[in-house]
Scaffold this motif. Sequence first.
Motif, PDB file in Angstrom:
ATOM      1  N   ALA A 167       0.830  -1.207   0.000  1.00  0.00           N
ATOM      2  CA  ALA A 167       0.000   0.000   0.000  1.00  0.00           C
ATOM      3  C   ALA A 167       0.866   1.259   0.000  1.00  0.00           C
ATOM      4  N   ALA A 168       1.961   1.230   0.766  1.00  0.00           N
ATOM      5  CA  ALA A 168       2.866   2.377   0.787  1.00  0.00           C
ATOM      6  C   ALA A 168       3.515   2.585  -0.577  1.00  0.00           C
ATOM      7  N   LEU A 169       3.929   1.498  -1.208  1.00  0.00           N
ATOM      8  CA  LEU A 169       4.548   1.607  -2.536  1.00  0.00           C
ATOM      9  C   LEU A 169       3.547   2.133  -3.564  1.00  0.00           C
ATOM     10  N   LEU A 170       2.280   1.731  -3.444  1.00  0.00           N
ATOM     11  CA  LEU A 170       1.261   2.211  -4.378  1.00  0.00           C
ATOM     12  C   LEU A 170       1.078   3.724  -4.297  1.00  0.00           C
ATOM     13  N   SER A 171       1.296   4.266  -3.107  1.00  0.00           N
ATOM     14  CA  SER A 171       1.131   5.708  -2.943  1.00  0.00           C
ATOM     15  C   SER A 171       2.375   6.490  -3.364  1.00  0.00           C
ATOM     16  N   LEU A 172       3.478   5.782  -3.587  1.00  0.00           N
ATOM     17  CA  LEU A 172       4.740   6.457  -3.901  1.00  0.00           C
ATOM     18  C   LEU A 172       5.238   6.206  -5.320  1.00  0.00           C
ATOM     19  N   PHE A 173       4.972   5.017  -5.851  1.00  0.00           N
ATOM     20  CA  PHE A 173       5.582   4.637  -7.123  1.00  0.00           C
ATOM     21  C   PHE A 173       4.538   4.107  -8.104  1.00  0.00           C
ATOM     22  N   SER A 174       4.964   3.982  -9.334  1.00  0.00           N
ATOM     23  CA  SER A 174       4.123   3.360 -10.356  1.00  0.00           C
ATOM     24  C   SER A 174       4.192   1.848 -10.205  1.00  0.00           C
ATOM     25  N   TYR A 175       3.282   1.158 -10.889  1.00  0.00           N
ATOM     26  CA  TYR A 175       3.276  -0.303 -10.821  1.00  0.00           C
ATOM     27  C   TYR A 175       4.580  -0.894 -11.356  1.00  0.00           C
ATOM     28  N   SER A 176       5.147  -0.313 -12.394  1.00  0.00           N
ATOM     29  CA  SER A 176       6.384  -0.850 -12.958  1.00  0.00           C
ATOM     30  C   SER A 176       7.523  -0.789 -11.946  1.00  0.00           C
ATOM     31  N   THR A 177       7.625   0.310 -11.216  1.00  0.00           N
ATOM     32  CA  THR A 177       8.669   0.435 -10.195  1.00  0.00           C
ATOM     33  C   THR A 177       8.449  -0.558  -9.065  1.00  0.00           C
TER      34      THR A 177
END
Length: 408
Positions: A167-177
């Motif tokens: 969830a944290a990554l979804l708020s910070l990065f794109s799906y590819s990242t």
Amino acid sequence: MIPTSEEAAWQTSIWKGKFIYLWGASIFSSLSISMYLTIEQWYVVHYLNLKNSLGIILMATTIPRVLFMMIGGIAADQYSRSKIICFSLLTRCFILLLMALFYTNHVLTLSALFIFALLFGASYAFFWSARDSIVPGMIPKEQLVRANSVIQTTNQLSVMLGPVLGAALLSLFSYSTIFLIIAFALLISILLLRFVQEKKELTPKKSSLLRDLAEGIHYVKGSSFLLTVMGTFIIVNLFFIGPLMVSIPIIAEDRFEGNPFNLSMLQSSFAGGMLLGAIIMGWLNMKKQRGKLVIALILIEGLLLTAFSQATNLWLAAVSLLMIGCCVSSINIPLVSVIQEKTPSTIVGRVMSINTMVSMGLIPVSYGLVSALLNLQISVQFILLCAGSIIVWFSFILFLKASDLKRA
């Protein structure tokens, strides 16, 4: 204070030696899988807005895992198990790199995701069989419950953190990242596995796939305990795994504002319960009455599933999932340990894979059935209520009929 012999065995047999590297690799592998599944589900439900197709994607992840489980078990009995695990991790890493490339080029459609899910599931089948069969060769039999508890505890800690990190990554990065970050976690597992080598490399024997399969099936058919365990997992997985796993992201989207952090709270609560159950099992290190405990927990599991179906408050839903997860670990660890204790090392890979393959065989059917019911406009709450009631009913049958399981 002078440690007891049991405490000394705990300190020396598990934490000294190559087991610690397998333990570390399992942490990063579990963390990567947890993040991947969270991102995959949210991509379907939220990004593609195809929540009724979520069960199809979960089926695609599960079916190859079931179909290739037996082949993975045969390979684990003949070849280096650490190399098989490494191959599985490397394959999944490559899949994630391709997914990142597809997303960047705007071609990560539902169809493409379906194909990647198939490949991901097939690769994971080899990892599961090899990992479960390598542990008995590293740990004395009297420590297997605790060794399995250590792996399950740390894995479930990773599973609990995975949705939060996702969830944290979804708020910070794109799906590819995010796909690249998950691939990096798998690379760490691969590096740790370089230190895991069996004491004696398994040499391939001249045999056929069908002969090896027949040998494993013959052994299982001769054990009434194994047959009872497999039958139990078949029923429980059919009416438990599909309804629960499909319902969590849907309930998060429909009932709890469609917030990814609410999704992560629900998934982390379930994983946290599995962590708690693994810790409890490791602390108890039960040797007796394991079967009776399992049957009681199946009953509780069904009751909790019905409670989760009626939860309208986020915290109540999270508590229900926490307790459900605790039951899941407390059921799986004792049964896996009993199987490992009673099975000869030369055939343990096949027996573990047959058990997992048979017990999980109906999970894809469960996913598909739930998706079909959703497409018929049947609410996920009603599906959960019916599934929980069936599990409660089945637990009473086990109390009355499953004498082999009760003696375990």
